[in-house]
Motif scaffolding. Structure first.
Motif, PDB file in Angstrom:
ATOM      1  N   ARG A   1       0.834  -1.209   0.000  1.00 24.22           N
ATOM      2  CA  ARG A   1       0.000   0.000   0.000  1.00 24.22           C
ATOM      3  C   ARG A   1       0.869   1.260   0.000  1.00 24.22           C
ATOM      4  O   ARG A   1       0.557   2.238  -0.683  1.00 24.22           O
ATOM      5  N   ASP A   2       1.985   1.242   0.767  1.00 20.29           N
ATOM      6  CA  ASP A   2       2.881   2.403   0.780  1.00 20.29           C
ATOM      7  C   ASP A   2       3.472   2.638  -0.599  1.00 20.29           C
ATOM      8  O   ASP A   2       3.582   3.787  -1.058  1.00 20.29           O
ATOM      9  N   ALA A   3       3.840   1.546  -1.252  1.00 17.15           N
ATOM     10  CA  ALA A   3       4.414   1.673  -2.594  1.00 17.15           C
ATOM     11  C   ALA A   3       3.388   2.215  -3.571  1.00 17.15           C
ATOM     12  O   ALA A   3       3.703   3.039  -4.438  1.00 17.15           O
TER      13      ALA A   3
ATOM     14  N   GLU B   1       3.648   5.692  -5.570  1.00 20.96           N
ATOM     15  CA  GLU B   1       3.513   5.702  -7.030  1.00 20.96           C
ATOM     16  C   GLU B   1       2.454   6.712  -7.462  1.00 20.96           C
ATOM     17  O   GLU B   1       2.634   7.445  -8.446  1.00 20.96           O
ATOM     18  N   ALA B   2       1.355   6.767  -6.704  1.00 22.60           N
ATOM     19  CA  ALA B   2       0.298   7.718  -7.021  1.00 22.60           C
ATOM     20  C   ALA B   2       0.783   9.151  -6.841  1.00 22.60           C
ATOM     21  O   ALA B   2       0.480  10.033  -7.650  1.00 22.60           O
ATOM     22  N   ARG B   3       1.553   9.390  -5.759  1.00 25.30           N
ATOM     23  CA  ARG B   3       2.088  10.729  -5.528  1.00 25.30           C
ATOM     24  C   ARG B   3       3.058  11.129  -6.636  1.00 25.30           C
ATOM     25  O   ARG B   3       3.075  12.277  -7.085  1.00 25.30           O
TER      26      ARG B   3
ATOM     27  N   GLU C   1       4.350  14.307 -11.470  1.00 27.34           N
ATOM     28  CA  GLU C   1       4.648  14.373 -12.902  1.00 27.34           C
ATOM     29  C   GLU C   1       3.548  15.105 -13.659  1.00 27.34           C
ATOM     30  O   GLU C   1       3.830  15.874 -14.583  1.00 27.34           O
ATOM     31  N   HIS C   2       2.296  14.892 -13.248  1.00 23.87           N
ATOM     32  CA  HIS C   2       1.174  15.571 -13.896  1.00 23.87           C
ATOM     33  C   HIS C   2       1.260  17.082 -13.686  1.00 23.87           C
ATOM     34  O   HIS C   2       1.086  17.871 -14.629  1.00 23.87           O
TER      35      HIS C   2
END
Length: 284
Positions: A19-21, A25-27, A32-33
């Motif tokens: 979940r941390d990974a 990854e989402a952050r 990047e967005h």
């Protein structure tokens, strides 16, 4: 403790790591967005500026002499910074903490000017750029001085009066006034706090050819010979040129803050979409 408990804790730890990974990854995707959004915004802004510039015909060499070709530039370095002194050197204000000290934000307001005058400037790249900006204006004044001295009535002319519009804390006008002691300099600044800082810096340098006017550029009405403006935000540069044209004065300007032109287009001032008199803010 049974084997099942250890296995369950291991599974929970692996689940937490997963979940941390996933969150990281989402952050990262979000970062990047945002980076792509900022890049596209900058590209659109540059494209808009280039489109405007493409409609402006460049001046011909017959109309203007390149700065590098004027005699005043060819004579060598226009300013010997070792003789200017820290109070007049923009390098003294190019580093964090120096302006706060000179302004008197510390507990020793009475000694702040003395401290700043005695401090040795840290000449990093930012400080060098500030010096180069002043040197460009010094070349212009030296050339105007040369032309004035060549006139038949030069001996009867009063001292040349130079006005720095949007003078801030004096990073342009103070070194110029030090370099040209026979000229009279007037700083026009709408923020009283910056004007007071300029006066303290001038006093620390022992300058007697500088006076300060707290006013909006467009409201000034006195006569002068040369107008200068460095980084006069938004329409402040336009007001400077208009004042110089009205006074029949020579001028040299180096504008900045293209993004703040949106306030000008809205009918506002340099820092607000509302056209207001910033001299009434009382020191900001």
């Amino acid at each position: 403790m049974g084997h099942g408990s250890r296995s369950r804790r291991r599974d929970e730890a692996e689940g937490d790591a997963t979940r941390d990974a996933a969150r990281e990854e989402a952050r990262e995707k979000q970062r990047e967005h945002k980076h792509r959004q900022r890049r596209r915004k900058i590209e659109r802004r540059h494209a808009a500026v280039n489109e405007i510039l493409s409609r402006i015909a460049p001046p011909s060499r017959a109309s203007f002499t390149a700065l590098e070709d004027v005699p005043a530039w060819c004579d060598g370095n226009p300013i010997e910074w070792s003789s200017i002194g820290p109070s007049c050197d923009p390098a003294s204000m190019a580093n964090d903490g120096e302006e706060a000290t000179m302004r008197g934000d510390d507990a020793i307001k009475g000694a702040s000017a003395i401290i700043a005058a005695a401090a040795k400037p840290v000449v990093n790249l930012r400080a060098m750029r500030k010096r180069w900006q002043v040197e460009s204006f010094a070349v212009v004044l030296r050339e105007l001085e040369r032309e004035r001295a060549a006139r038949d009535d030069a001996d009867t002319l009063p001292s040349m009066r130079v006005v720095d519009f949007g003078a801030g804390s004096g990073n342009l006008i103070l070194p110029l006034s030090k370099c040209f002691p026979d000229m009279r300099f007037t700083a026009v600044e709408m923020k009283r706090r910056s004007a007071e800082l300029l006066e303290r810096r001038a006093a620390a340098a022992g300058l007697t050819n500088v006076d300060v006017v707290v006013d909006m550029i467009e409201k000034t009405s006195f006569d002068f010979d040369v107008g200068v403006a460095l980084h006069a935000c938004g329409n402040a540069t336009d007001f400077t040129i208009a004042r110089c044209l009205a006074a029949g004065a020579a001028f040299a300007v180096s504008p900045c803050c293209i993004g703040k032109l949106k306030f000008s287009l809205a009918g506002g001032s340099s820092f607000s979409a509302t056209n207001r008199d910033w001299t009434t803010k009382g020191g900001d």
